[in-house]
Motif scaffolding. Structure first.
Motif, PDB file in Angstrom:
ATOM      1  N   GLY A 173       0.784  -1.225   0.000  1.00 54.55           N
ATOM      2  CA  GLY A 173       0.000   0.000   0.000  1.00 54.55           C
ATOM      3  C   GLY A 173       0.816   1.275   0.000  1.00 54.55           C
ATOM      4  O   GLY A 173       0.255   2.382   0.077  1.00 54.55           O
TER       5      GLY A 173
ATOM      6  N   ASN B 133       2.407   2.490  -2.435  1.00 53.33           N
ATOM      7  CA  ASN B 133       2.336   3.179  -3.729  1.00 53.33           C
ATOM      8  C   ASN B 133       1.411   4.386  -3.696  1.00 53.33           C
ATOM      9  O   ASN B 133       1.450   5.240  -4.590  1.00 53.33           O
ATOM     10  N   ASN B 134       0.569   4.472  -2.655  1.00 49.64           N
ATOM     11  CA  ASN B 134      -0.348   5.608  -2.538  1.00 49.64           C
ATOM     12  C   ASN B 134       0.324   6.837  -1.907  1.00 49.64           C
ATOM     13  O   ASN B 134      -0.292   7.903  -1.846  1.00 49.64           O
ATOM     14  N   ASP B 135       1.555   6.659  -1.441  1.00 49.49           N
ATOM     15  CA  ASP B 135       2.283   7.792  -0.871  1.00 49.49           C
ATOM     16  C   ASP B 135       2.880   8.628  -2.002  1.00 49.49           C
ATOM     17  O   ASP B 135       3.467   8.103  -2.954  1.00 49.49           O
TER      18      ASP B 135
ATOM     19  N   GLU C 197      -2.625   7.642 -11.497  1.00 51.50           N
ATOM     20  CA  GLU C 197      -3.304   6.899 -10.435  1.00 51.50           C
ATOM     21  C   GLU C 197      -3.265   7.618  -9.092  1.00 51.50           C
ATOM     22  O   GLU C 197      -3.998   7.252  -8.173  1.00 51.50           O
ATOM     23  N   MET C 198      -2.423   8.627  -8.976  1.00 51.75           N
ATOM     24  CA  MET C 198      -2.324   9.382  -7.719  1.00 51.75           C
ATOM     25  C   MET C 198      -3.424  10.436  -7.651  1.00 51.75           C
ATOM     26  O   MET C 198      -3.555  11.272  -8.544  1.00 51.75           O
ATOM     27  N   ARG C 199      -4.215  10.379  -6.592  1.00 50.52           N
ATOM     28  CA  ARG C 199      -5.289  11.364  -6.427  1.00 50.52           C
ATOM     29  C   ARG C 199      -4.741  12.695  -5.908  1.00 50.52           C
ATOM     30  O   ARG C 199      -5.125  13.760  -6.368  1.00 50.52           O
TER      31      ARG C 199
END
Length: 508
Positions: free
Chosen positions: A104, A106-108, A134-136
């Motif tokens: 998880g 990869n969301n950083d 993909e990064m919000r």
């Protein structure tokens, strides 16, 4: 630390290891790490970061990264960015990316930024873009990394699109776009972005890197006024005058024709590198100061700075422009004997140009034959131009024959031979050369120029109708032509009415 048992505090110990590394004691720092019985992920990250910054230790950084996982430590948002700096192959990058997805991480945004950079460095721009999309929550560093990736891929259109759509820009954002245009030889666009940067409020003022790339664009465009303004801005805002920034200023002044200012700047420098000396020698050479360039080279040797191959290119070019044949021969001979520099094709090209300009066509031709490289288009073109100037048709034909093999679509080569025949009154051969050019489908490049209007540069070519106001431009040009003809007609009518006894020079 040992006496007070502070070595058991991994946070303090990591700071000590980091300081040891900064002072150059990397082996000692590693020995302290290995003697610690209970290292945590923070301590591992410190060593991974240290090793990743040194190319010969990159494999050790990756081993430490794997070792941490083996002993049961979980990687955090620092581990992956640090280890990615040490990665040298795409497969390893992909494996680390997969691990980031499984955990998880990869969301950083910091991890995503590092992934974008590593994929871009391997030319996988589509993979980098996928991570970006993909990064919000994207911060300015992630945007900058993606823009830099497109710049590296020579896709300035997409880079500029992302730049325009950024909500927040910093000095890195602006500098990346300016540098991208400069590296792609789109100097006018680079200057345009720089001017806009200076006219809007940005979160950070331009730094030394911004000025360096902007000055490089100014040098190529001959924008000496803007270059001088940048120089004044640097002085006014007390920028750190790095050697590379001073070198670029010297180059800018030289290419603008202000060799006096270039030399003054050189003399004012307290620290000079080999590049500095080569730059000022080249500055003197391109401005026709051959003797001064040679004297500068002598000074360079006296202070103990070793010349490199670029220095000798500048030196031989100076000899060529000043017609110093004997000096050129001497430097070409001694560059290998005294300095251990083997001449490459550029040095041979300088010698061919030197002999050709001075009228030593036989020596120029022999130089082409004896050099251990296949002559390129620049060398054959130099020989062709020399043959044209000296009226040596046979050598010109020989050079053209080779040029048509290495550069078959260059119309200038055919024009040179045709003009050589025409200068000798051999009109039939001149027509044949033009006919060959037409038969082989070679198109003559149109003449071109540029003009600056309100700080913007407009390029135009013969017969060009691409400008949105071309109809108005041609209309004004037509009026000017008619007015010129009318004035000339009235002038000659006036001359004919003058008293024949009156000296015509007075009226002129």
């Amino acid at each position: 630390m040992l006496h007070r048992a502070l070595d058991e505090d991994n946070f303090i110990l990591s700071q000590f290891i980091h300081k040891c590394s900064a002072l150059g004691f990397v082996s000692y720092a590693y020995s302290i790490f290995t003697s610690n019985p209970n290292p945590n992920i923070y301590l591992y990250n410190t060593l991974i970061s240290i090793f990743s910054r040194q190319q010969h230790l990159s494999k050790d950084a990756i081993c430490l990264y794997k070792q941490a996982r083996t002993i049961g430590l979980y990687h955090d948002t620092y581990s992956i960015p640090f280890v990615l700096n040490a990665v040298t192959c795409l497969i390893t990058s992909t494996q680390i990316h997969c691990e980031a997805i499984l955990t998880g991480l990869n969301n950083d945004v910091h991890v995503a930024t590092s992934l974008v950079r590593i994929y871009s460095s391997f030319g996988c721009i589509s993979d980098a873009r996928k991570v970006f999309d993909e990064m919000r929550n994207k911060d300015v560093s992630l945007w900058n990394a993606m823009i830099a990736g497109y710049v590296k891929a020579h896709d300035m259109d997409t880079a500029k699109y992302l730049f325009v759509n950024m909500l927040e820009k910093n000095v890195v954002s602006w500098t990346t776009i300016i540098a991208g245009y400069t590296q792609g030889n789109q100097f006018s666009q680079a200057i345009g972005v720089f001017r806009k940067m200076m006219s809007v409020e940005v979160s950070a003022k331009p730094d030394e890197v911004t000025m360096l790339v902007a000055l490089s664009a100014c040098a190529h465009l001959g924008e000496h006024e803007l270059g001088e303004w940048i120089h004044s801005y640097i002085i006014k805002h007390r920028f750190r005058r790095t050697v590379s920034l001073n070198n670029t200023l010297i180059d800018m002044y030289a290419k603008s024709g202000n060799v006096k200012k270039a030399v003054e700047l050189f003399e004012s420098m307290e620290i000079r590198s080999g590049v500095t000396w080569s730059t000022v020698i080249s500055a003197l050479a391109v401005n026709g100061c051959g003797r001064e360039a040679i004297n500068m080279f002598s000074r360079m040797e006296m202070v103990g700075i070793r010349p490199n191959s670029v220095t000798f290119i500048a030196l031989l070019s100076a000899c060529s422009h000043a017609g110093l044949v004997e000096e050129g021969r001497l430097y070409f001979k001694t560059m290998e004997e005294n300095h251990g520099i083997s001449p490459d094709i550029r040095h041979y090209g300088c010698m061919v140009d030197l002999f050709g300009r001075a009228g030593y066509l036989d020596e120029a031709a022999n130089m082409v034959k004896m050099m251990p490289f296949e002559a390129n288009a620049a060398i054959w073109g130099s020989l062709l131009a020399a043959a044209r100037n000296q009226g040596h048709v046979e050598l010109g034909e020989q050079a053209l024959q080779h040029l048509t093999e290495v550069e078959p679509h260059n119309s200038g080569n055919y024009s040179l031979v045709s003009n050589t025949y025409a200068a000798l009154g051999r009109w039939s051969e001149a027509r044949v050369a033009r006919k060959i050019m037409r038969d082989t489908g070679v198109q003559k490049s149109p003449g071109g120029s540029f003009i600056k209007v309100k700080d913007k540069i407009y390029y135009f070519y013969s017969g060009d109708r691409s400008h949105p106001q071309c109809e108005r431009i041609y209309r004004v040009l037509s009026h000017l032509n008619r007015a010129s003809k009318t004035i000339l007609h009235e002038y000659w009518e006036y001359v004919e009415l003058l008293d024949a006894d009156s000296p015509q020079e007075d009226h002129l």
